[in-house]
Scaffold this active site. Structure first.
Site: not given
Length: 328
Positions: A110, A249, A279
């Site tokens: 990520c 993020h 996500n």
């Protein structure tokens, strides 16, 4: 002469057409739309269809970022390449018609997009490239146990890309400084155990799917993103109050809000599109940038802070003043 900086000159994004909303998940798992929304901020996410791969998504986003132009190098941030070997970036470069451009993958999960930005900036500063295409693309739903109600609602698939050119550090769109870190002793907080050299794939589903210790990840993410953000702001000579937009993020809306609160930023500075895409791992930040540009949340002159946290553990941050990208 100072080394050239990496300047944002193109932006692209791509999402699969298949939409998976919370009600569909709740119909087959022990959860509910309310439970998912209150804990993650997610209403729906996109899922790659049969035959739709990470490279496919990366090519589509990269083509939009290039806008008919070219690049000397391609850096693909992904934790879900099309195959373990070779890297996926050369296939992306080939399908985009970039000839023999340097191309390689970066896997910081990520945090991958921020790591890839820093890598591309190094290529430009070192004179290895004049224009670099940076793509964040993941089909992370392929790593999720379809029967795990804690991870299925979180992840989605997608790709986002930026085109960087060599320019001056003081012009709009110039990225930097950067701050990057890792903490490998906590790898087991968020990982897929099998499939690599240490442990081959087996018939045990738990080995093949993502395992996540959510509470610990939440705590580390908030602390590390806030810490890294403060570091990069200090290096840039910015005060927290100078930041117009915080693009973190998109892991969980509560992580974004908690990080902003730790930094002392107002809630309206936080850029969030997690409600619509979930996500998307390395695609998260460029997708959020593309959405914010499209809806006017980002405007030329805005001072923007980017920060990410991911498996590894890895984290990092950078800043830029948003440029005028015209009619991209």
């Amino acid at each position: 002469m100072p080394a050239p900086a990496a300047v944002l000159t193109g932006l692209g994004s791509w999402l699969p057409t298949k939409v998976l909303d919370n009600h569909e998940i709740a119909a087959r798992l022990d959860t509910s739309d309310e439970w998912i929304r209150t804990r993650t901020g997610i209403r729906e996410r996109r899922v790659a269809g049969p035959g739709e791969s990470t490279v496919d998504l990366a090519v589509a986003a990269g083509r939009e970022a290039l806008g008919g132009g070219s690049a000397d190098a391609v850096v693909l941030a992904t934790a879900t390449p099309d195959q373990p070997c070779p890297a996926s970036a050369p296939q992306v470069a080939a399908r985009l018609g970039l000839g023999t451009a340097a191309a390689f993958d970066v896997n910081a999960v990520c945090s991958g997009f921020v790591y890839a930005l820093a890598t591309a900036a190094g290529f430009i500063a070192g004179g290895l490239a004049e224009r670099v295409l940076v793509v964040g693309a993941d089909t992370f739903t392929t790593l999720v146990d379809p029967n795990d109600r804690t991870t299925v609602p979180i992840f989605g698939d997608g790709a986002g890309a930026v085109l960087l050119r060599a320019g001056d550090a003081d012009e709009p769109g110039a990225f930097g400084p950067f701050d990057l870190h890792s903490e490998g002793e906590h790898a087991e907080l968020l990982w897929v155990e099998a499939g690599g050299a240490r442990k081959r794939l087996s018939d045990t589903p738990a080995d093949r799917f993502l395992a996540m210790q959510g509470t610990a990840v939440f705590r580390h993410a908030c602390a590390r993103m806030a810490e890294s953000s403060r570091t990069v702001l200090e290096r840039a000579g910015w005060m927290v109050g100078d930041v117009d937009r915080f693009v973190g993020h998109q892991a969980n809306i509560r992580i974004l809000q908690a990080t902003a609160k730790q930094l002392g930023m107002p809630a309206d500075a936080v850029v969030a599109n997690i409600d619509r895409v979930g996500n998307t791992s390395a695609a998260s930040i460029p997708l959020a940038l593309a959405d914010a540009r499209a809806d006017g949340t980002l405007a030329p002159g805005h001072r923007v802070l980017l920060s990410a946290f991911g498996a590894g553990l890895t984290w990092g941050s950078t800043v830029l003043r948003w440029p005028d990208l015209g009619q991209l």
